[in-house]
Structure formats: structure tokens, C-alpha cells
Scaffold this active site. Structure first.
Site, PDB file in Angstrom:
ATOM      1  N   HIS A 265      -4.380  -4.822  -0.065  1.00  0.00           N
ATOM      2  CA  HIS A 265      -3.542  -3.702  -0.513  1.00  0.00           C
ATOM      3  C   HIS A 265      -2.062  -4.068  -0.525  1.00  0.00           C
ATOM      4  O   HIS A 265      -1.293  -3.512  -1.300  1.00  0.00           O
ATOM      5  CB  HIS A 265      -3.867  -2.433   0.259  1.00  0.00           C
ATOM      6  CG  HIS A 265      -5.191  -1.909  -0.180  1.00  0.00           C
ATOM      7  ND1 HIS A 265      -6.348  -2.170   0.504  1.00  0.00           N
ATOM      8  CD2 HIS A 265      -5.543  -1.256  -1.309  1.00  0.00           C
ATOM      9  CE1 HIS A 265      -7.355  -1.664  -0.176  1.00  0.00           C
ATOM     10  NE2 HIS A 265      -6.905  -1.109  -1.274  1.00  0.00           N
TER      11      HIS A 265
ATOM     12  N   CYS B  33     -11.014  -1.198 -13.083  1.00  0.00           N
ATOM     13  CA  CYS B  33      -9.691  -0.840 -12.560  1.00  0.00           C
ATOM     14  C   CYS B  33      -9.298  -1.729 -11.386  1.00  0.00           C
ATOM     15  O   CYS B  33      -8.289  -1.498 -10.749  1.00  0.00           O
ATOM     16  CB  CYS B  33      -9.636   0.631 -12.182  1.00  0.00           C
ATOM     17  SG  CYS B  33     -10.781   1.050 -10.859  1.00  0.00           S
TER      18      CYS B  33
HETATM   19  C1  PEP Z   1     -11.237  -2.050  -6.199  1.00  0.00           C
HETATM   20  O1  PEP Z   1     -11.870  -2.146  -5.147  1.00  0.00           O
HETATM   21  O2  PEP Z   1     -11.290  -2.897  -7.122  1.00  0.00           O
HETATM   22  C2  PEP Z   1     -10.348  -0.896  -6.429  1.00  0.00           C
HETATM   23  C3  PEP Z   1      -9.784  -0.698  -7.596  1.00  0.00           C
HETATM   24  O3  PEP Z   1     -10.081  -0.081  -5.355  1.00  0.00           O
HETATM   25  P1  PEP Z   1      -9.065  -0.498  -4.174  1.00  0.00           P
HETATM   26  O4  PEP Z   1      -8.411  -1.784  -4.571  1.00  0.00           O
HETATM   27  O5  PEP Z   1      -8.091   0.591  -3.986  1.00  0.00           O
HETATM   28  O6  PEP Z   1     -10.002  -0.648  -3.010  1.00  0.00           O
END
Ligand code: PEP
Ligand code: MG
Length: 546
Positions: A183, A480
Site C-alpha cells: 500500500h 484494477c
Molecule cells: C488488488 O488487490 O489488486 C486491489 C486492487 O486491492 P488493494 O490493492 O487495495 O488490496
């Protein structure tokens, strides 16, 4: 000297580094050995120093940030706090322990008052750490207070720290930990902050050392020569995309909508300017990282409306709270002592017992959607199968949201994609988690960055299963995760059956340019070759060798 990590984005930046000191452990509760008068005078001096630092810092700041710093400086000099510290020292506590306990008690009191006061509670944790650092004569933990711009070096950052980075002062970011889909990396990308993560050993990066950060190469050069800087800048200039802003299409005019991943309303305008055709992922948990209590329906409606109003007539896909593991939310009833939080009560699972927070969020989204012209759709994170899909989709519809989908980020969701698409209106593939769970490689762990690679044929095969199920059901399948923002991989994803791509806005131009070079038929051919590869490197060769 040059060290290698994983770059975030493509930028280049130079500047002096400052290291972020690690948080201080809780002071021990052994009785003091000095006199009470001595410990009290140490505590008072440390509180004065804390207040002085914050006031000085406030003088170089403006607006809301200045008001927060001034309020913090006042709190450090609060007479009732001082009385509490003295009485704890009289009861045999050391100055460190008395400060820790007094701030903690103050914090609990603010939390119980709720509202604005509760929101200020987290500032007290920071004040406590600052004061204890002064008592110990060690650097103050947290983002360094510097009035001149610097490149931040840290082991890793909490999501709230990354969101709050002041881009006037922080030119770039280097972390020893964290993978390309951590993140920290995602939020740095959202802020268009030049970053290199997962560098491993950062010992050579002492405070004040000049470095060149080259995100496209994933390198940190210490004491770069003027030629090093020029070469990196020239390379960056050559890579700038020339294709005009417009909708995403393939060479044969097949539309592939290009959407933005957003975390906040103030990112929307830049996303539209870069040609985002809507929002493919709004990570709502990042709106509430600092909240000590669940946001009310009215507060949420306000946040969502601000974002929806930026996209009239456009699709905005909102993900319901995906908290737990590396994105803890203080107000969610998740057991902090879970041994494996990434496999625990995360995402939709956090609402298994009590789903009132999820219901309130869906109600707020329905109210905000009704008041704006955006085409609002909702989706749930961390869905494993059709039963979880049905639970979410029925609840969303019951609460007034007409279009409800799910994320495919657990391998079981790919294996069961046809069943899931029999219930959900769409699927959005979260390649970050799908990769982490397929290869059993923690996305927070820089040391396993080689496995956090969505080019891995195992991940591509799962994506193909979802793409096939999408084709058969006639329902949309988006991506995404960070993979959507990799221009070459974007072509493969489309060839695997993906119908839209959502990414950090700064990646839109390159993806748009690359998609225009390929017909759907060609993308499918390239995808079938990539599926046959044995390694991520071999899969990449499909694109670089034509
Ligand atoms: C993913 O896991 O690819 C996603 C888009 O969600 P996050 O990165 O917020 O876990
Ligand atoms: Mg995810």
C-alpha cells in the site's frame, strides 16, 4: 554507489535524504531510581521542548496544518496534563512512563467524548512519542520535521503516513521493505511521488547524502555525477507519451475504457485531465484511515458526493471498506492478534458477525448516488465464492444500489468465476492480492518482490479463467490492480478477456498509447503466447520480442 529496488512510476528526482526514525517501544513500568523532583523536572523540560518544536514547525506551515500543529503545541503544555504527570511520578513512575500513561489516559478521554475531540486523539500518540524521544535523547519518530525538501528513507510507512506526506517537502521516497504492490507503493503512485521500494539495505543512506532516484530503473544512486542525472532525465524525456488524451481503444477501435484508481476527491480533477473515463476503484478505507470511530452516514455521504460530482454520466466503481491486514481501521471489530491477518477477518469478512458498518456504508453510497449524476456501482473486496458474492450482491440491492459486483483477488474466485458471474453484475480483478495469494508471497515483503509479479503465468492463467467467464456471461471484467497500469501487460490482459482497465492516473497515457498499437486479435495471440511461458521473464519477452 547504486542500490536496486522496485520503482514506483517512472519519475526521476534528486535531493538529500532524511531517515525516518523507528517508533519507540512502550517505556517499562519499573519504579524510578531518581528522586521525584528530578524526574518531574526532566518531564517538564521534555514537554517544553516538544511544544517548542511544534510551535517552530507551525511558523513554517500554513492553513489547516498550522492550526493542528499549534493545537498540539498547546496540548503539550496543558496544565492538567502536567499535574497528572507529576502525580504519576510521585507514585514511583519514571518520567518516560508517566508521560506515556498520562497521554494514554488523555487519549482515552478524548475518544470517549466522540466527534471532533475523538478525531484529535491520535495526535496525542504522536505527542507522547515526541516527548519520550526528548527524554531519551533520540530522534523524534515519524516523518522528519524539515523545512527544506528531502527524500524520505524509511523501513516502510503506515498507509496514513503515506497519505499525509507533504509533497512540498517530500521529494521522493525510498523504503527498505514493501513490495511493488504494497500500500505504500500504491499510495505513492496515487500521489505521483517518485519512489523506490524494497531496496533492502539502506544503511549507506545517511542523513544529508545526495541521491538520484530513478523510478523507471528502480535504482538509488548515492552521490550521483551530473552525467548520471542527465542520463536519467534524458531517458525520462524520451519515454513521455505523445498520444492525445481520449478514450482507450485498440487499433481496431475496440473500446477499452481507461479508468482511474482514486483514494480521495482532490485527486479527481487531475485524473479527468489525464483522460480517466471514470473511476474503476475507489478505495474507501483510505478515506477513513485516521478515524477512531465509524464515520456517520451523513459524513460518508458528503465524501462520496464530492467524488461522484466530479464524474457526471461516468461510471464510478466504489469498493466497500477493505480493512484488516496491512490497512487497519481503528473502528472495525477486527482481532489485532490474528496470527495471519492477510488470511483473516479482512475485507468483506470483517463484517461477518456485525454488518452494521457495511450496511451504513451502502446506505450512504445509495444516498450519494441518488443525489448525483454519476453511474455509481459498488463492489466487495476479498470474495472467495458464490455464497459470499450472493451475500454482498443481495445486501447492496436491498439497500438501493442497482449495480453490484465483486473483486476477484482470491484464487478461488477465479476458479469459480462462472458461478460468481451468474450472480454479480461485474467482476474487477485485484491483481495485487491475486498475485500475493496465488504465489503465497506477502505483498508487504520486499524480499519476495520477485514473486509479486502479475506477469507470472500462474496469475495469467487465473485471469484467463475470469476473462472466459466474462465472455460467456456477457458481463464486464475489469482489472484494477497495479497490473492494469503496466502498458505491456495491459495488452495481455485485454487478450485474456479483460474489458476495462483502472490504474493510477499517471499511468493512463502510456497504457492508452500501447493499446492503440494492437488489434483485439493480435492481443489475443500475444496473450496465448504469454500463457505458455514458464516464467514471468519469458512472458514479458512475448511483448518485447513482438
Ligand atoms: C488488488 O488487490 O489488486 C486491489 C486492487 O486491492 P488493494 O490493492 O487495495 O488490496
Ligand atoms: Mg486487494
Amino acid at each position: 554507489m547504486r542500490v536496486q529496488g522496485v520503482g514506483v512510476g517512472r519519475g526521476v528526482v534528486t535531493g538529500p535524504v532524511l531517515r525516518m526514525p523507528e517508533p519507540l517501544p512502550e517505556p517499562s513500568d519499573r519504579p524510578r531510581s531518581n528522586t521525584a523532583a528530578w524526574e518531574s523536572s526532566r518531564a517538564e523540560a521534555a514537554l517544553r521542548e516538544t511544544a517548542h518544536d511544534l510551535s517552530q514547525h507551525a511558523e513554517h506551515t500554513t492553513g489547516e496544518a498550522r492550526a493542528v500543529l499549534e493545537a498540539q503545541a498547546q496540548m503539550a503544555q496543558d496544565p492538567s496534563l502536567l499535574t497528572d504527570v507529576r502525580s504519576r511520578i510521585a507514585a514511583q513512575k519514571t518520567a518516560e512512563r508517566a508521560i506515556f500513561e498520562a497521554f494514554h489516559t488523555f487519549q482515552q478521554m478524548l475518544l470517549s467524548m466522540g466527534g471532533y475531540m475523538a478525531e484529535r486523539a491520535s495526535d496525542l500518540g504522536d505527542l507522547s512519542q515526541r516527548t519520550i524521544a526528548h527524554l531519551r535523547g533520540v530522534p523524534v519518530p515519524g516523518i522528519p520535521d524539515s523545512d527544506t525538501p528531502f527524500i524520505l528513507v524509511a523501513h516502510d510507512l503506515a498507509p496514513a503516513d503515506t497519505v499525509g506526506l507533504d509533497l512540498e517537502r517530500v521529494l521522493g521516497l525510498i523504503t527498505s521493505g514493501g513490495g511493488p504492490t504494497s500500500h505504500t507503493a500504491i499510495l505513492a503512485r496515487a500521489k505521483a511521488l517518485v519512489a523506490v521500494v524494497g531496496v533492502g539495505d539502506v544503511d549507506a543512506l545517511v542523513d544529508g547524502a545526495e541521491v538520484l532516484l530513478d523510478a523507471a530503473e528502480g535504482t538509488v544512486t548515492i552521490d550521483p555525477t551530473p552525467e548520471d542525472v542527465q542520463t536519467a532525465r534524458r531517458r525520462l524525456g524520451r519515454r513521455r507519451s505523445k498520444v492525445p488524451v481520449g478514450p482507450g481503444t485498440l487499433a481496431d477501435d475496440t473500446p477499452i475504457p481507461l479508468l482511474a484508481n482514486l483514494t480521495r476527491a482532490d485527486e479527481a480533477q487531475a485524473a479527468r485531465e489525464l483522460g480517466a473515463e471514470g473511476v474503476g476503484l475507489l478505495r474507501t478505507e483510505l478515506l477513513f484511515l485516521d478515524a477512531d470511530r465509524a464515520p456517520s452516514i451523513a459524513e460518508q455521504v458528503e465524501h462520496y458526493q464530492r467524488i461522484f460530482e466530479e464524474f457526471p454520466g461516468r461510471r464510478v466503481i466504489v469498493r466497500t471498506l477493505d480493512a484488516g491486514a496491512d490497512k487497519p481501521l481503528a473502528f472495525l471489530p477486527v482481532d489485532a492478534a490474528e496470527p495471519n491477518p492477510a488470511l483473516g477477518m479482512r475485507g468483506l469478512r470483517a463484517f461477518r458477525g456485525d454488518d452494521s458498518i457495511l450496511r451504513d456504508q451502502l446506505r450512504a453510497l445509495a444516498i450519494a448516488a441518488d443525489s448525483c449524476r454519476a453511474d455509481v456501482r459498488v463492489m466487495a473486496p476479498m470474495i472467495a465464492d458464490a455464497a459470499e458474492t450472493a451475500r454482498f450482491v443481495l445486501l447492496a440491492r436491498e439497500l438501493g444500489l442497482g449495480t453490484a459486483g465483486v473483486m476477484a483477488e482470491v484464487p478461488s474466485a477465479a476458479l469459480l468465476a462462472a458461478q460468481i458471474l451468474g450472480i454479480a453484475d461485474f467482476v474487477s480483478i485485484g491483481t495485487n492480492d491475486l498475485t500475493q495469494y496465488t504465489l503465497a508471497a506477502d505483498r508487504q515483503l520486499g524480499a519476495l518482490a520477485e514473486y509479486q509479479d502479475p506477469w507470472h503465468p500462474a496469475v495469467l492463467r487465473l485471469i484467463r479463467m475470469i476473462g472466459d467467464a466474462g465472455g460467456q456471461s456477457g458481463k464486464p471484467v475489469g482489472v484494477c490492480g497495479e497490473a492494469a497500469g503496466d502498458p505491456l501487460l495491459a495488452v495481455i490482459l485485454v487478450g485474456l478477456g479483460v474489458t476495462s482497465l483502472s490504474m493510477a492516473p499517471e499511468a493512463l497515457a502510456d497504457v492508452r498509447t500501447e493499446l492503440r498499437q494492437h488489434t483485439l486479435e493480435h492481443a489475443r495471440l500475444l496473450a496465448s503466447r504469454a500463457l505458455a511461458a514458464a516464467t514471468p521473464a519469458e512472458a514479458r519477452l512475448v511483448m518485447t520480442e513482438g
